[in-house]
Design an enzyme around this catalytic site. Sequence first.
Site, PDB file in Angstrom:
ATOM      1  N   SER A  53      55.676  54.182  14.532  1.00 62.32           N
ATOM      2  CA  SER A  53      56.877  54.845  14.037  1.00 62.32           C
ATOM      3  C   SER A  53      56.829  56.322  14.378  1.00 62.32           C
ATOM      4  O   SER A  53      55.758  56.910  14.494  1.00 62.32           O
ATOM      5  CB  SER A  53      56.996  54.665  12.519  1.00 62.32           C
ATOM      6  OG  SER A  53      58.175  55.284  12.034  1.00 62.32           O
ATOM      7  N   LYS A 105      55.498  47.071  10.282  1.00 56.01           N
ATOM      8  CA  LYS A 105      56.420  47.947  11.012  1.00 56.01           C
ATOM      9  C   LYS A 105      57.860  47.450  10.926  1.00 56.01           C
ATOM     10  O   LYS A 105      58.798  48.236  10.762  1.00 56.01           O
ATOM     11  CB  LYS A 105      55.965  48.029  12.482  1.00 56.01           C
ATOM     12  CG  LYS A 105      57.000  48.559  13.452  1.00 56.01           C
ATOM     13  CD  LYS A 105      57.454  49.974  13.150  1.00 56.01           C
ATOM     14  CE  LYS A 105      58.380  50.467  14.254  1.00 56.01           C
ATOM     15  NZ  LYS A 105      59.023  51.750  13.918  1.00 56.01           N
ATOM     16  N   HIS A 108      59.143  48.194   7.560  1.00 52.80           N
ATOM     17  CA  HIS A 108      59.347  49.650   7.557  1.00 52.80           C
ATOM     18  C   HIS A 108      60.713  49.977   8.138  1.00 52.80           C
ATOM     19  O   HIS A 108      61.454  50.809   7.597  1.00 52.80           O
ATOM     20  CB  HIS A 108      58.227  50.309   8.372  1.00 52.80           C
ATOM     21  CG  HIS A 108      58.517  51.719   8.803  1.00 52.80           C
ATOM     22  ND1 HIS A 108      59.324  52.011   9.888  1.00 52.80           N
ATOM     23  CD2 HIS A 108      58.100  52.920   8.315  1.00 52.80           C
ATOM     24  CE1 HIS A 108      59.400  53.315  10.041  1.00 52.80           C
ATOM     25  NE2 HIS A 108      58.667  53.886   9.102  1.00 52.80           N
ATOM     26  N   ASN A 109      61.066  49.335   9.237  1.00 51.34           N
ATOM     27  CA  ASN A 109      62.358  49.607   9.860  1.00 51.34           C
ATOM     28  C   ASN A 109      63.514  49.124   8.998  1.00 51.34           C
ATOM     29  O   ASN A 109      64.577  49.742   8.965  1.00 51.34           O
ATOM     30  CB  ASN A 109      62.419  48.949  11.247  1.00 51.34           C
ATOM     31  CG  ASN A 109      61.703  49.779  12.287  1.00 51.34           C
ATOM     32  OD1 ASN A 109      60.805  50.547  11.960  1.00 51.34           O
ATOM     33  ND2 ASN A 109      62.084  49.632  13.538  1.00 51.34           N
ATOM     34  N   GLU A 112      63.984  51.753   6.563  1.00 55.06           N
ATOM     35  CA  GLU A 112      64.571  52.897   7.273  1.00 55.06           C
ATOM     36  C   GLU A 112      66.077  52.732   7.425  1.00 55.06           C
ATOM     37  O   GLU A 112      66.855  53.664   7.166  1.00 55.06           O
ATOM     38  CB  GLU A 112      63.907  53.014   8.641  1.00 55.06           C
ATOM     39  CG  GLU A 112      64.530  54.019   9.593  1.00 55.06           C
ATOM     40  CD  GLU A 112      63.935  53.909  10.982  1.00 55.06           C
ATOM     41  OE1 GLU A 112      64.668  54.149  11.959  1.00 55.06           O
ATOM     42  OE2 GLU A 112      62.740  53.569  11.094  1.00 55.06           O
TER      43      GLU A 112
END
Length: 236
Positions: A53, A105, A108-109, A112
Amino acid sequence: MDIGMVGLGRMGANMARRLVCKGVRVAGHDVSPVARSAVEHERGIGFVDAGVSGGVWRLDNGYALMLGGTKEAFARVEPFARLLAPAPDRGWTHCGPAGSGHNVKMIHNGIEYGMMQACAEGLAVLKAKSEFGLDLASITEMWRHGSVVRSWLLDLIADFLRNERSPEAIKPLVADSGEGRWSAIKAVELGVPAPVMSLPLMAGFASQGHDDYASKLLAMMRASFGCHAVHVVENK
């Protein structure tokens, strides 16, 4: 001379052997354990997946790294993680076994995109309150200092508005790179309610025009049961 050889079948294995005889150092791999075991200097390959990231800004400031693999494999790449991260002792973590880095990840996105959606919607509501004449550039800049919603995403918005880059010049189309789909699908598979992570994906589809047909049907139904007006596209 070093080379990697993927595929150690009847030809690949002998090609690797020939190269070794000529003084080349060969790292070979094959999906078949039988093929791998038939080749000498066989040691196995460790696999570490890395979720990264930070976007294109991280060359100077370092990358956030989410790594997955066995402890032994991770130990081999940890020195590189320390160099790539924002600091040797932070900005990277060993999440778990192989695949876990990718999993962390992608979620995480999803988080986000939910944060981005909230920022965009909130500022759109403020802009719509036209009688206040709000200075969104000043407001977002103020939010960056001490506010609960301060974040790097807010930094980017503040910079965008501060430099008088007008959103009106941009097409309202949000691209779909796939991460949002992955996190939403994973939530469905696991039976975990994740409406905030799923909403930005649907909003992106809408921005691409994929809700046009549904919206037309809704307008027709409202006209049928409630005599609501239908706006017809005029032929030019």
